[in-house]
Design a protein around this motif. Structure first.
Motif, PDB file in Angstrom:
ATOM      1  N   UNK A 120       4.113  18.275   5.083  1.00  0.00           N
ATOM      2  CA  UNK A 120       2.854  18.707   5.691  1.00  0.00           C
ATOM      3  C   UNK A 120       2.844  20.234   5.770  1.00  0.00           C
ATOM      4  N   UNK A 121       1.659  20.835   5.697  1.00  0.00           N
ATOM      5  CA  UNK A 121       1.585  22.306   5.745  1.00  0.00           C
ATOM      6  C   UNK A 121       2.312  22.906   6.938  1.00  0.00           C
ATOM      7  N   UNK A 150       5.024  21.908   8.321  1.00  0.00           N
ATOM      8  CA  UNK A 150       6.452  21.941   8.026  1.00  0.00           C
ATOM      9  C   UNK A 150       6.776  22.986   6.960  1.00  0.00           C
ATOM     10  N   UNK A 151       5.891  23.148   5.988  1.00  0.00           N
ATOM     11  CA  UNK A 151       6.113  24.118   4.911  1.00  0.00           C
ATOM     12  C   UNK A 151       6.165  25.536   5.468  1.00  0.00           C
ATOM     13  N   UNK A 152       5.330  25.824   6.435  1.00  0.00           N
ATOM     14  CA  UNK A 152       5.259  27.182   6.987  1.00  0.00           C
ATOM     15  C   UNK A 152       6.152  27.384   8.202  1.00  0.00           C
ATOM     16  N   UNK A 153       6.876  26.374   8.597  1.00  0.00           N
ATOM     17  CA  UNK A 153       7.726  26.494   9.776  1.00  0.00           C
ATOM     18  C   UNK A 153       6.919  26.640  11.053  1.00  0.00           C
ATOM     19  N   UNK A 154       5.713  26.114  11.062  1.00  0.00           N
ATOM     20  CA  UNK A 154       4.865  26.184  12.249  1.00  0.00           C
ATOM     21  C   UNK A 154       4.038  27.447  12.354  1.00  0.00           C
ATOM     22  N   UNK A 155       4.209  28.369  11.418  1.00  0.00           N
ATOM     23  CA  UNK A 155       3.441  29.618  11.468  1.00  0.00           C
ATOM     24  C   UNK A 155       2.017  29.373  10.968  1.00  0.00           C
ATOM     25  N   UNK A 156       1.079  30.069  11.560  1.00  0.00           N
ATOM     26  CA  UNK A 156      -0.325  29.885  11.174  1.00  0.00           C
ATOM     27  C   UNK A 156      -0.949  31.133  10.574  1.00  0.00           C
ATOM     28  N   UNK A 157      -0.204  32.237  10.559  1.00  0.00           N
ATOM     29  CA  UNK A 157      -0.752  33.481  10.011  1.00  0.00           C
ATOM     30  C   UNK A 157       0.304  34.170   9.149  1.00  0.00           C
ATOM     31  N   UNK A 210       0.845  -1.203   0.000  1.00  0.00           N
ATOM     32  CA  UNK A 210       0.000   0.000   0.000  1.00  0.00           C
ATOM     33  C   UNK A 210       0.877   1.248   0.000  1.00  0.00           C
ATOM     34  N   UNK A 211       0.510   2.248  -0.790  1.00  0.00           N
ATOM     35  CA  UNK A 211       1.306   3.483  -0.786  1.00  0.00           C
ATOM     36  C   UNK A 211       1.090   4.249   0.513  1.00  0.00           C
ATOM     37  N   UNK A 212       2.148   4.870   0.992  1.00  0.00           N
ATOM     38  CA  UNK A 212       2.055   5.679   2.198  1.00  0.00           C
ATOM     39  C   UNK A 212       1.698   7.112   1.872  1.00  0.00           C
ATOM     40  N   UNK A 213       2.024   7.537   0.669  1.00  0.00           N
ATOM     41  CA  UNK A 213       1.732   8.901   0.247  1.00  0.00           C
ATOM     42  C   UNK A 213       0.952   8.839  -1.054  1.00  0.00           C
ATOM     43  N   UNK A 214      -0.113   9.627  -1.131  1.00  0.00           N
ATOM     44  CA  UNK A 214      -0.898   9.667  -2.362  1.00  0.00           C
ATOM     45  C   UNK A 214      -0.099  10.349  -3.463  1.00  0.00           C
ATOM     46  N   UNK A 215      -0.333   9.935  -4.694  1.00  0.00           N
ATOM     47  CA  UNK A 215       0.304  10.604  -5.820  1.00  0.00           C
ATOM     48  C   UNK A 215      -0.176  12.043  -5.896  1.00  0.00           C
ATOM     49  N   UNK A 239      -0.366  25.294  -7.127  1.00  0.00           N
ATOM     50  CA  UNK A 239       0.603  24.597  -6.283  1.00  0.00           C
ATOM     51  C   UNK A 239      -0.004  23.400  -5.568  1.00  0.00           C
ATOM     52  N   UNK A 240      -1.332  23.362  -5.487  1.00  0.00           N
ATOM     53  CA  UNK A 240      -1.993  22.273  -4.770  1.00  0.00           C
ATOM     54  C   UNK A 240      -1.823  22.375  -3.266  1.00  0.00           C
ATOM     55  N   UNK A 241      -1.714  23.604  -2.780  1.00  0.00           N
ATOM     56  CA  UNK A 241      -1.557  23.849  -1.349  1.00  0.00           C
ATOM     57  C   UNK A 241      -2.787  24.557  -0.800  1.00  0.00           C
ATOM     58  N   UNK A 242      -3.061  24.405   0.498  1.00  0.00           N
ATOM     59  CA  UNK A 242      -4.157  25.165   1.104  1.00  0.00           C
ATOM     60  C   UNK A 242      -3.895  26.668   0.973  1.00  0.00           C
ATOM     61  N   UNK A 243      -4.961  27.435   0.890  1.00  0.00           N
ATOM     62  CA  UNK A 243      -4.837  28.885   0.722  1.00  0.00           C
ATOM     63  C   UNK A 243      -4.079  29.504   1.890  1.00  0.00           C
ATOM     64  N   UNK A 244      -4.323  29.044   3.103  1.00  0.00           N
ATOM     65  CA  UNK A 244      -3.638  29.610   4.265  1.00  0.00           C
ATOM     66  C   UNK A 244      -2.129  29.425   4.160  1.00  0.00           C
TER      67      UNK A 244
END
Length: 122
Positions: free
Chosen positions: A18-19, A21-28, A7-12, A75-80
Motif C-alpha cells: 500500500x502507498x 507502506x511504500x512511503x514509510x507513512x510520509x505524506x509529503x 476470488x483473488x485478494x489482490x488484483x493483477x 511504475x503504476x504508483x500515485x504521483x504523490x
C-alpha cells in the motif's frame, strides 16, 4: 456460492504494498517537484541501501531524463508516492534534476533577501 479461496485478494498488476507502506507513512516529499520536472539517474551509486521501490524507481530513471508524471505512470504508483520516492533518491544523490523544479517559493527568506538587496542597489 464462491468461497474466498476462489476470488483473488489482490488484483493483477496492483502495487505490492500500500502507498502508506511504500512511503514509510510520509505524506509529503522533502523537495518541491512539479509533474513536468525531469529527473535522471546520477553516475554515482546511492549512499544508502535502497528499498525495492526505490530501486525500481532508480532503474526507471536510468534510461534517460524522465518527468515525474512519466515515472509515476511507468511504475503504476500515485504521483504523490512517486514524488516521495524521487525526493528520497535526490536526497541520497542517486538522482539529479535536469530541469528547474518549478517557480521559486515567494516566502523563501534567501530569495526575499536577494530581492531586497537588488532594490537597495537601484
Amino acid at each position: 456460492m464462491t468461497s474466498y479461496d476462489d476470488a483473488p485478494w489482490v488484483m493483477d498488476g496492483a502495487p505490492r504494498l500500500r502507498p502508506y507502506a511504500v512511503t514509510g507513512g510520509r505524506t509529503a516529499p522533502t523537495r518541491r517537484l512539479a509533474l513536468e520536472t525531469l529527473v535522471m539517474a546520477a553516475r554515482t551509486l546511492p549512499r544508502v541501501p535502497l528499498t525495492p521501490e526505490h530501486d525500481e524507481t532508480l532503474r526507471e530513471c536510468r534510461a534517460g531524463p524522465r518527468s515525474v508524471a512519466e515515472v509515476a505512470g511507468r511504475l503504476g504508483l500515485p504521483v504523490a508516492v512517486t514524488k516521495i520516492l524521487l525526493s528520497d533518491l535526490l536526497d541520497t544523490c542517486a538522482l539529479i534534476l535536469t530541469a528547474p523544479a518549478g517557480p521559486p517559493d515567494p516566502t523563501d527568506p534567501y530569495l526575499l533577501e536577494k530581492v531586497l538587496v537588488g532594490l537597495r542597489n537601484l
